[in-house]
Design a protein around this motif. Structure first.
Motif, short mmCIF file in Angstrom:
data_model
loop_
_atom_site.label_atom_id
_atom_site.label_comp_id
_atom_site.label_asym_id
_atom_site.label_seq_id
_atom_site.Cartn_x
_atom_site.Cartn_y
_atom_site.Cartn_z
N ILE A 1 -1.95 83.52 -13.53
CA ILE A 1 -3.17 82.73 -13.70
C ILE A 1 -2.77 81.27 -13.95
O ILE A 1 -1.62 80.97 -14.23
CB ILE A 1 -4.04 83.25 -14.86
CG1 ILE A 1 -3.29 83.14 -16.20
CG2 ILE A 1 -4.50 84.68 -14.60
CD1 ILE A 1 -4.15 83.45 -17.41
N PRO A 2 -3.73 80.35 -13.86
CA PRO A 2 -3.42 78.94 -14.12
C PRO A 2 -3.37 78.62 -15.61
O PRO A 2 -4.08 79.23 -16.42
CB PRO A 2 -4.58 78.20 -13.44
CG PRO A 2 -5.69 79.18 -13.40
CD PRO A 2 -5.08 80.54 -13.33
N TYR A 3 -2.55 77.61 -15.94
CA TYR A 3 -2.45 77.12 -17.31
C TYR A 3 -2.51 75.60 -17.30
O TYR A 3 -1.91 74.95 -16.45
CB TYR A 3 -1.16 77.59 -17.97
CG TYR A 3 -1.20 79.05 -18.37
CD1 TYR A 3 -1.79 79.43 -19.56
CD2 TYR A 3 -0.67 80.03 -17.53
CE1 TYR A 3 -1.85 80.78 -19.93
CE2 TYR A 3 -0.72 81.37 -17.89
CZ TYR A 3 -1.32 81.74 -19.09
OH TYR A 3 -1.38 83.07 -19.44
N GLU A 4 -3.22 75.06 -18.28
CA GLU A 4 -3.34 73.61 -18.42
C GLU A 4 -2.17 73.06 -19.23
O GLU A 4 -1.71 73.69 -20.18
CB GLU A 4 -4.66 73.25 -19.10
CG GLU A 4 -4.94 71.77 -19.16
CD GLU A 4 -6.26 71.44 -19.82
OE1 GLU A 4 -6.68 70.26 -19.77
OE2 GLU A 4 -6.89 72.37 -20.41
N CYS A 5 -1.71 71.86 -18.85
CA CYS A 5 -0.60 71.21 -19.54
C CYS A 5 -1.11 70.01 -20.36
O CYS A 5 -2.29 69.68 -20.30
CB CYS A 5 0.46 70.78 -18.54
SG CYS A 5 1.07 72.16 -17.53
N ALA A 6 -0.20 69.37 -21.08
CA ALA A 6 -0.59 68.33 -22.03
C ALA A 6 -1.28 67.14 -21.38
O ALA A 6 -2.09 66.46 -22.02
CB ALA A 6 0.64 67.85 -22.81
N ASP A 7 -0.97 66.87 -20.12
CA ASP A 7 -1.56 65.72 -19.44
C ASP A 7 -2.86 66.06 -18.70
O ASP A 7 -3.37 65.26 -17.92
CB ASP A 7 -0.55 65.12 -18.47
CG ASP A 7 0.02 66.14 -17.49
OD1 ASP A 7 -0.34 67.34 -17.59
OD2 ASP A 7 0.83 65.75 -16.62
N GLY A 8 -3.38 67.26 -18.93
CA GLY A 8 -4.63 67.66 -18.28
C GLY A 8 -4.43 68.24 -16.89
O GLY A 8 -5.40 68.67 -16.27
#
Length: 408
Positions: free
Chosen positions: A242-249
């Motif tokens: 599945i997708p995951y969001e990172c610190a930079d959006g």
């Protein structure tokens, strides 16, 4: 170059509109076939699709038209006239393939059905694309891809998140997919034709393609298995696909198929070493019962660093992932450029745009995309090839049977 392509010498009559069959014909043209696109005097409505896509659609610059119609020739005929149909039949008599997406009622009215043409031209392959298939109560329904492909298949609803509006897809994805499969079917028929000298009927529909592409979720969603969709991201069958969001959006997509093999490496990369022996998560069977907890822990870890930091770490561990991009990224993708998937189209007005090549390449050559034809651009050329004199052609033009493009 063209003589090295596998379909060199194959003649195809493309009587179609919009996107799906034209896409199939474009693929066959790229593979070496001589594709003659037959259009009405008004022209294929896809010539104006740029108005919907919000890009130019003039004679000087029409990139959406190029995508589906490069490497073809155009003849513009009034098929409501006896002479226009006579010209079409002269083309068909010398053709290997006739392909169309006209509705069956229209084909019956024009005597262009498989039964009629097969009797008249036994070696001609008849290819037809419809919205919903040529049998059943909806056989005569018109169908575009966002209806017959996206809406009916469940793609729009069940690929989203519960409670959200259905996805709003860009047009022609289903068309391009269905056309690509159609091209393969027509090549199979050409192989049969080469062995037996006989044509075949090749049928495909947007609904049929969607049913095939949705094969796995269609199986999983049957009542006998008890799976219900759409699902939240935390409720997906595998929390590492599945997708995951990172610190930079920005987002990345994990795609770990062998969970237990890569689980310790993923935990180590994410700074979650304490979970390596956690019996809630360290086997695939266990994590499915605690998916929401695991997704939350992994998501919080990814939010600690920007996406650019995660890629090298995942790659070093041989974990399959990719950055989740945007449409705008496609034409700047250096990997796509390196493999010839893209090319720069220079328009007559001095502007240029990046367009996609058809995806299959052969050992000897890749046919360079020529500009898609203007309406009736090759009418005179084609008619001459089929034995019509200039006097006859001029008469047909004057009588509204043929349209020839004239430079302005």
């Amino acid at each position: 170059m063209d003589e090295q392509l596998p379909l060199t010498g194959v003649k195809i009559i493309d009587l179609s509109t919009y996107a799906a069959v034209p896409a199939a014909a474009r693929i066959l043209a790229d593979w070496g076939a001589d594709v003659i696109k037959v259009e009405s005097l008004k022209g294929d409505s896809w010539r104006q699709y740029g108005e919907i896509a919000q890009v130019p659609c003039t004679e000087e610059e029409n990139p959406c038209w190029d995508v589906n119609n490069s490497n073809k020739r155009s003849i513009s005929l009034n098929l409501r006239t006896e002479k226009g149909m006579e010209i079409l039949h002269r083309l068909l008599a010398d053709a290997d393939v006739f392909m169309t997406n006209y509705r069956m009622a229209a084909l019956h009215a024009m005597s262009l059905t498989w039964d009629v043409l097969h009797q008249t031209y036994p070696r001609l392959i008849w290819g037809h694309l419809s919205g919903y298939g040529n049998k059943g109560p909806e056989a005569e329904r018109p169908g575009f891809d966002i209806a017959a492909f996206w809406a009916r298949s469940g793609l729009m609803q069940d690929y989203g998140q519960p409670g959200n509006a259905p996805l709003t897809p860009f047009h022609a994805f289903g068309d391009m997919t269905t056309g690509s499969i159609m091209a393969g079917g027509l090549c199979a028929a050409l192989y049969k034709q080469s062995r037996t000298g006989r044509g075949d009927k090749v049928e495909i529909s947007l609904l049929g393609t969607a049913s095939w592409l949705m094969g796995v979720p269609a199986v999983a969603a049957q009542k006998v298995y008890g799976n219900v969709y759409p699902r939240m991201r935390s409720e997906q069958p595998s929390p590492v696909c599945i997708p995951y969001e990172c610190a930079d959006g920005e987002w990345l997509e994990l795609c770990i198929m062998d969970y237990e093999r890569y689980y310790p490496s993923l935990c180590h990369i994410l700074g979650l070493d304490g979970l390596i022996d956690d019996e809630r998560f360290n086997t695939f069977g266990a994590v499915q019962g605690h998916s929401g907890e695991f997704v939350n822990l992994v998501q919080q870890a990814f939010l600690k660093r920007p996406r650019a930091d995660w890629g090298p770490l995942l790659a070093a561990a041989d974990i399959v992932y990719d950055n989740i991009g945007h449409f705008r990224d496609i034409t700047e993708n250096q990997q796509a450029w390196a493999n010839g998937n893209l090319y720069e189209r220079h328009f007559d007005n001095g502007r240029s745009a990046i367009l996609p090549n058809t995806p299959v390449a052969f050992e000897e050559a890749r046919k360079q995309a020529s500009p898609a034809p203007l309406l009736g651009e090759h009418s005179r050329e084609i008619l001459r090839e089929y034995g019509y004199t200039d006097e006859e052609i001029d008469e047909y033009i004057a009588d509204g049977i043929v349209k020839v493009h004239t430079a302005t």
